[in-house]
Design a protein around this motif. Sequence first.
Motif, mmCIF file in Angstrom:
data_model
loop_
_atom_site.group_PDB
_atom_site.id
_atom_site.type_symbol
_atom_site.label_atom_id
_atom_site.label_comp_id
_atom_site.label_asym_id
_atom_site.label_seq_id
_atom_site.Cartn_x
_atom_site.Cartn_y
_atom_site.Cartn_z
ATOM 1 N N ALA A 310 0.527 -1.018 -0.522
ATOM 2 C CA ALA A 310 -0.358 0.135 0.098
ATOM 3 C C ALA A 310 1.118 1.048 -0.010
ATOM 4 C CB ALA A 310 -0.964 0.267 1.449
ATOM 5 N N THR A 311 0.494 2.213 -0.022
ATOM 6 C CA THR A 311 0.858 3.693 -0.392
ATOM 7 C C THR A 311 0.759 4.435 1.778
ATOM 8 O OG1 THR A 311 -0.685 4.842 -0.368
ATOM 9 C CG2 THR A 311 0.540 4.304 -1.894
ATOM 10 N N THR A 312 1.254 5.137 1.885
ATOM 11 C CA THR A 312 1.651 5.526 3.619
ATOM 12 C C THR A 312 -0.405 5.974 3.565
ATOM 13 O OG1 THR A 312 2.485 8.043 2.238
ATOM 14 C CG2 THR A 312 3.466 5.967 3.655
ATOM 15 N N ALA A 313 -1.017 6.286 2.365
ATOM 16 C CA ALA A 313 -2.840 6.572 2.802
ATOM 17 C C ALA A 313 -3.223 5.685 3.940
ATOM 18 C CB ALA A 313 -3.505 6.734 1.327
ATOM 19 N N TRP A 314 -2.496 4.338 3.875
ATOM 20 C CA TRP A 314 -3.001 3.350 4.997
ATOM 21 C C TRP A 314 -1.484 3.725 5.730
ATOM 22 C CZ3 TRP A 314 -5.161 -1.906 2.912
ATOM 23 C CH2 TRP A 314 -5.371 -2.609 4.741
ATOM 24 N N ASP A 315 -2.381 4.550 7.732
ATOM 25 C CA ASP A 315 -1.210 4.903 8.023
ATOM 26 C C ASP A 315 -1.895 3.473 9.317
ATOM 27 O OD1 ASP A 315 -0.311 5.184 9.810
ATOM 28 O OD2 ASP A 315 -0.625 7.462 10.447
#
Length: 861
Positions: A310-315
């Motif tokens: 994933a990207t850092t949008a998924w914290d």
Amino acid sequence: MGLGKLLLLFSRFFVILFLQFSLSEYHMEKSLCYLERPYTPTYRKEGDLVIGGFFSLYLKVEVTYNKFLFQSPPLWIAPDQKVLRKYYQHILAFQFAVDEINKMPHLLPNITLGYQLLNNFLRDRVAVESSLIWLSGMGPTIPNYSCGKEQNSVAVIGGMTSKLSMAMATILKLYKVPQITYGLFDLLLTDKVQYPYIYQMGRRESTLHLAFIQLMLHFGWTWVGLLISDNETGENFFRVLKGEMDRKGLCVAFKERVLTMHDTNEYYEITAKVAASSSTVIFVYIDTDSLQQLANAFTVYPVYGKILVATTAWDIAFDASVEVLTHFHGTILFSHSQTEIPGFPDFLRSLNPRVNSEDIFLKTFFESVFNCKFSEKSHIELSYSICPEGLSLTALHFKKFDKIIMELSSNVYKAVYLVAHALHQMLHSEPKETSEVGSIPDLSWKLHHLLKCTSPISGARDESCGDGARKAIETYDILNYKYFVHWNEMMVKVGEVSPHDQQFSINEEDIDWPEEFSETPASVCSLSCGPGFKKTVLESKPVCCFDCTQCPEGQFSNQTDAEQCLLCPEDHYPSRERDQCFPKTVTFLAYEEPLGMTLACAALSFSFLTALVLGVFVKHRDTPIVKANNRSLSYTLLVSLSLCFLCSLLFIGRPNTATCLLRQTTFAVVFTVAIASIMAKTIIVVLAFKATKPGSKLRRWLSPTASYSVILICTLFQICLCGIWLGTYPPFLEMDMHMEPSFIVIQCNEGSIIAFYCVLGYMALLALGSFTMAFLARNLPDTFNEAKFLTFSMLVFFSVWISFLPTYQSTKGKAMVVVEEFSILASSAGILICIFAPKCYVILLRSDRNTLEILNKKTNP
């Protein structure tokens, strides 16, 4: 008053009226968006110019407390609020940037920046309400719109997600308030018709799909699942990702669109599809709100045996339960490379709620993470410790506060500097006009062009800028999320990728995969085809789904997942596994090999034996048995047979041009002499009895001259055939690369096949004539039964050469030479044995029968 201003006033009036009506409605109905006024936190720090900050420190939740444990909720948190500790870093980055700018003598000199912090509870309706609070300037309660707003409010920084940003923009754009979002870049927010005053700090992820593909290629992941946002941003990302995957031969196992919704059943269906997928790697590209809902669904329906990318949008490190965190151990994240903010750790160390007691956000956060309270007043019976002196955020564990600057916090920091630089340029370019500003739009609208064309770090202007989209060479850090027992978690950088420069580096030893994998996981539709096989694409299936087919004979593949098999070089041949090529071995019927040595010994032995028989006949030339069978023809036959045995040696050994020209023609001529001698002997046997009649004219044909004439005529005709053969299309030396897979066969090509079979056919015709005459004379009275021996020898000859023809045609290489060599030896030996063995037996062992009396007795019974 102009028509434009009149329409603007009417639009403002109806919007405020609508908001008041909507807010009163959901307050009365006690819906999920209902907000208790005492728990609507806001904190304002005055300054010459004030920036609004809309953040998400609290999350509005429905909490039911057990009356036996609590008579009221804990002091440090409201009954319908939850502190999102992870996101407090955004507020700190905002405050640190403002304090840092206020200390700079060269940026906004003699002007102090202030700020007002508001919380939007991660709800779009609350974000609208907070926007109206900021515009009205009347504090946490919302009255009818008032024009008494302070004149020094200039811009707003928020929100964290696109959904919140859009909700805020519905109010802020009416007054042309600059809104700088710090969330991830969203293509929807670039629509300047709907959102003309939104500026995104999030960097474009125009090469994120290339970074993901480089990761797939590195680990050999050819079969991946995709979860994308159900909007234009998600579709655009999927389009570019799918196109590049097709070019690289990678495949999408499944694609699911994820909506931002509150129906958890939809998320459970998605998790079920993820669990049922045959792909091991799942790439997630959806917004933060949807990801949080999806993470909760993974807790109810755990998905095992999958790698999430994933990207850092998924914290991953948001305030979740242990169950949620354990399911995400081993997740791979792509994050824009971040630079450290100098002085930020010292700023964290200096924070103290007792020093700045008006900062309710700071106080609430300290009480939450340290599990204590700063006030002794409490409405609960349970006792809580008083927060001790010297508390510092730097002492907190990673599980409660992330001290590493992440992407969103960095965006907040840069957003403050962007506004500061734009204000600095505006104030220095128009000092008179800006000092006479009378309302928010009068001050804010002048910032728009500067916000588009100003660097958030250096403050340099770019006059060629367009709509404010900032492009830069994208470099991504590859992070690995690790969760251990007792809430011990960390985010470890394991690699870096720069799609623009095609640079990729990763340290696999630092990666912790999910517990289900003992080694680097594979994600393929079909197992790889090893060397020696090629991929055969299945009908109506993606190119990643295939069967493995062994390479055809004569071809090879020396790599994994070969599309096609290759031909070996002409002088090489493939191995049995067809995974490599070996040099071909030169082969021919050599004297050194057992078969060649055996045939050579047999030829020499039979030639020597023939010479011995000739010696016996010469020694006993005056005996009746030798004289009775025309000893001159016997000598000729024996000499020719001896030469037949010797000429077979021309077929053994490495061929050359001379042997190719001589072997067939020499054998044909010598063997013709032998068959012609047999024919002459047969004719003499027949004529000998016909000529006994008185007055017979056949006597003159019994002379030696007639016999040699027959041999000479037959031989000359064969010589003519051989001459024609050599003069038109003679045999030649050739190296056959393809006759045998692993050998280069050095052989003599017969040249004209017609000539070759004509020579053999002529010998067969002579043999047939000899056999016919001998068969007809088989019952003639003869002391030594010469006609019967000749008949039997011709039967052996035909048996050998009739077997030779199909065998010769069905063999190749040196086997053909062996067949012809054997036929020569067998037919010659058959003639030798059948004709001369009985005579030698009588001469050597039964000399009593080798007398004239016996001969006359047999002739005249």
